[in-house]
Design an enzyme around this catalytic site. Sequence first.
Site, PDB file in Angstrom:
ATOM      1  N   PHE A 131     148.575 -12.499  48.673  1.00  0.00           N
ATOM      2  CA  PHE A 131     149.297 -11.293  48.262  1.00  0.00           C
ATOM      3  C   PHE A 131     149.277 -11.171  46.734  1.00  0.00           C
ATOM      4  CE2 PHE A 131     153.117  -8.715  47.565  1.00  0.00           C
ATOM      5  CZ  PHE A 131     152.970  -7.750  48.534  1.00  0.00           C
ATOM      6  N   ASP A 201     154.849 -19.011  51.102  1.00  0.00           N
ATOM      7  CA  ASP A 201     155.418 -17.667  51.090  1.00  0.00           C
ATOM      8  C   ASP A 201     155.516 -17.206  52.536  1.00  0.00           C
ATOM      9  OD1 ASP A 201     155.982 -14.932  50.934  1.00  0.00           O
ATOM     10  OD2 ASP A 201     154.968 -14.752  48.995  1.00  0.00           O
ATOM     11  N   TYR A 226     163.031  -7.816  53.670  1.00  0.00           N
ATOM     12  CA  TYR A 226     163.001  -6.392  54.046  1.00  0.00           C
ATOM     13  C   TYR A 226     161.871  -6.051  55.008  1.00  0.00           C
ATOM     14  CZ  TYR A 226     159.838  -6.619  50.027  1.00  0.00           C
ATOM     15  OH  TYR A 226     158.853  -6.993  49.148  1.00  0.00           O
ATOM     16  N   LYS A 227     161.091  -7.060  55.448  1.00  0.00           N
ATOM     17  CA  LYS A 227     160.024  -6.795  56.418  1.00  0.00           C
ATOM     18  C   LYS A 227     160.582  -7.038  57.823  1.00  0.00           C
ATOM     19  CE  LYS A 227     156.619  -7.465  52.866  1.00  0.00           C
ATOM     20  NZ  LYS A 227     155.793  -8.395  52.105  1.00  0.00           N
ATOM     21  N   ARG A 376     146.284  -1.179  58.768  1.00  0.00           N
ATOM     22  CA  ARG A 376     147.140  -2.261  59.234  1.00  0.00           C
ATOM     23  C   ARG A 376     148.180  -1.728  60.203  1.00  0.00           C
ATOM     24  NH1 ARG A 376     150.389  -5.895  54.937  1.00  0.00           N
ATOM     25  NH2 ARG A 376     151.458  -3.901  54.829  1.00  0.00           N
TER      26      ARG A 376
HETATM   27  C1  LIG Z   1     155.987  -8.503  50.789  1.00  0.00           C
HETATM   28  C2  LIG Z   1     155.521  -9.740  50.116  1.00  0.00           C
HETATM   29  C3  LIG Z   1     156.030 -10.119  48.865  1.00  0.00           C
HETATM   30  C4  LIG Z   1     157.013  -9.236  48.154  1.00  0.00           C
HETATM   31  O1  LIG Z   1     157.417  -9.689  46.912  1.00  0.00           O
HETATM   32  P1  LIG Z   1     158.642  -8.946  46.203  1.00  0.00           P
HETATM   33  O2  LIG Z   1     158.898  -9.716  44.986  1.00  0.00           O
HETATM   34  O3  LIG Z   1     159.768  -8.927  47.167  1.00  0.00           O
HETATM   35  O4  LIG Z   1     158.203  -7.541  45.908  1.00  0.00           O
HETATM   36  C5  LIG Z   1     155.590 -11.306  48.301  1.00  0.00           C
HETATM   37  N1  LIG Z   1     154.686 -12.070  48.926  1.00  0.00           N
HETATM   38  C6  LIG Z   1     154.172 -11.739  50.146  1.00  0.00           C
HETATM   39  C7  LIG Z   1     153.194 -12.645  50.813  1.00  0.00           C
HETATM   40  C8  LIG Z   1     154.563 -10.553  50.757  1.00  0.00           C
HETATM   41  O5  LIG Z   1     154.048 -10.212  51.947  1.00  0.00           O
END
Ligand SMILES: *Cc1c(COP(=O)(O)O)cnc(C)c1O
Length: 416
Positions: A131, A201, A226-227, A376
């Site tokens: 990511f 992560d 939030y997911k 996706r």
């Molecule tokens: C959604 C997501 C994030 C989000 O990071 P934020 O700091 O909350 O914006 C980070 N890493 C992964 C792998 C994600 O899927």
Amino acid sequence: VAADPLTRAAAEADDAADPLAAFRDRFVSDAAGVIYLDGNSLGRLPVATRERLGAAAAEWGERLVGGWHDWIDAPVRTGDLLAEQVLGAGPGEVVVCDSTTVNLFKLVGAVLDAPDTPRHPPALVTDRGNFPTDRYVVEGIAAQRGLELRLFDGEPDAATLPCGAGDVVVLSHVGYRTGALADLPALQAAARERGATLIWDLSHSAGAVPVELRASGAELAVGCTYKYLNAGPGAPAYLYVASALQAELRSPIWGWFGQRELFAMERDYDPDPSIRRFLAGTPPILGLAAVEEGIRITADAGIAALHAKAVAVTERIVALHDAWLAPLGFELATPRDPARRGSHVALRHPRAWQITRALVERAGVVPDFRGPDAVRLGVAPLYIRHVDVWDALDRLRDLVARRGHEEFDPSPGRVT
Ligand SMILES: *Cc1c(COP(=O)(O)O)cnc(C)c1O
């Protein structure tokens, strides 16, 4: 004679037998008939959370500064709930705070500053497909500290994980693009064997697939809420530090909420001995209330049932892809083995961006686009039905067969 699994009737039958079917009604529902397949970017609003946020605001209005007597423990209290119900961690090992990005920065920095880090300069390791924020954080810290940044290609694999003693590795449990589920215990063991420290992560896995941090020997992790945890836009993230490591790690951000005695304001910085040492500033109390509600719904359903549903629904997508979409030029980017994927499926197509726009604007289906060429489909197991994916793929097949996407601008917009 068994019903043809490709029919809508078969999807209806699977919904009728779904033990999680009733959870759908615990979420605020769609504008007319829209099929929301983006719960892996932003989960839906639970009805209970809408009420809870109103109550939390009322509490602020009534209690004002006196509310801090309780609020002050919310990051740890919510962390304990998350640890127990979702992450397979112990009490005092998880705290809910800041964003995933900031938490990752704190943990990488804490490892690099730990007293027993070997003398030779460590490398910072992650995969090129990770990511973006994870790659940026790692790249930024490497640049700030003059360390080697080691990016590898392909999915993380225990046999080839390119790290050695003292290195810091950052991996996603489920890849945001492909949906591939990493073998967490095997990778954790490989990192330990090589003397490297691994930070997970969990943003794309927590709430949809089992995460057993303690049992798998994981030491450090971060993730968002939030997911699949449905805590809302910008809700605070979390970090996990195994108890055994807490004494030797300190956050590179020295903030007053990490201080041993928060209100001993004249003291020099002396980090709290507990997980609180990873806090920085004032916690977002309204967001924490939403996180708590999101965890409660997830806990009510149970991770095992959620994962079983994720497998069943993604299996249906794979089968329908093979029958309907592969002949139209789509290619499955997600592993076929259900034990090796999370709760979303990526379909590659050279016209993926236009197809995504056409789905949203003409077909009432909300997926998302991840460049360069993937549509996706996220199937949050708490509220997605089998008929939802059947209908979505039926509309997708119809749209592409009659080239309905070709009228859309081929260049991706600002938010994809
Ligand atoms: C959604 C997501 C994030 C989000 O990071 P934020 O700091 O909350 O914006 C980070 N890493 C992964 C792998 C994600 O899927």
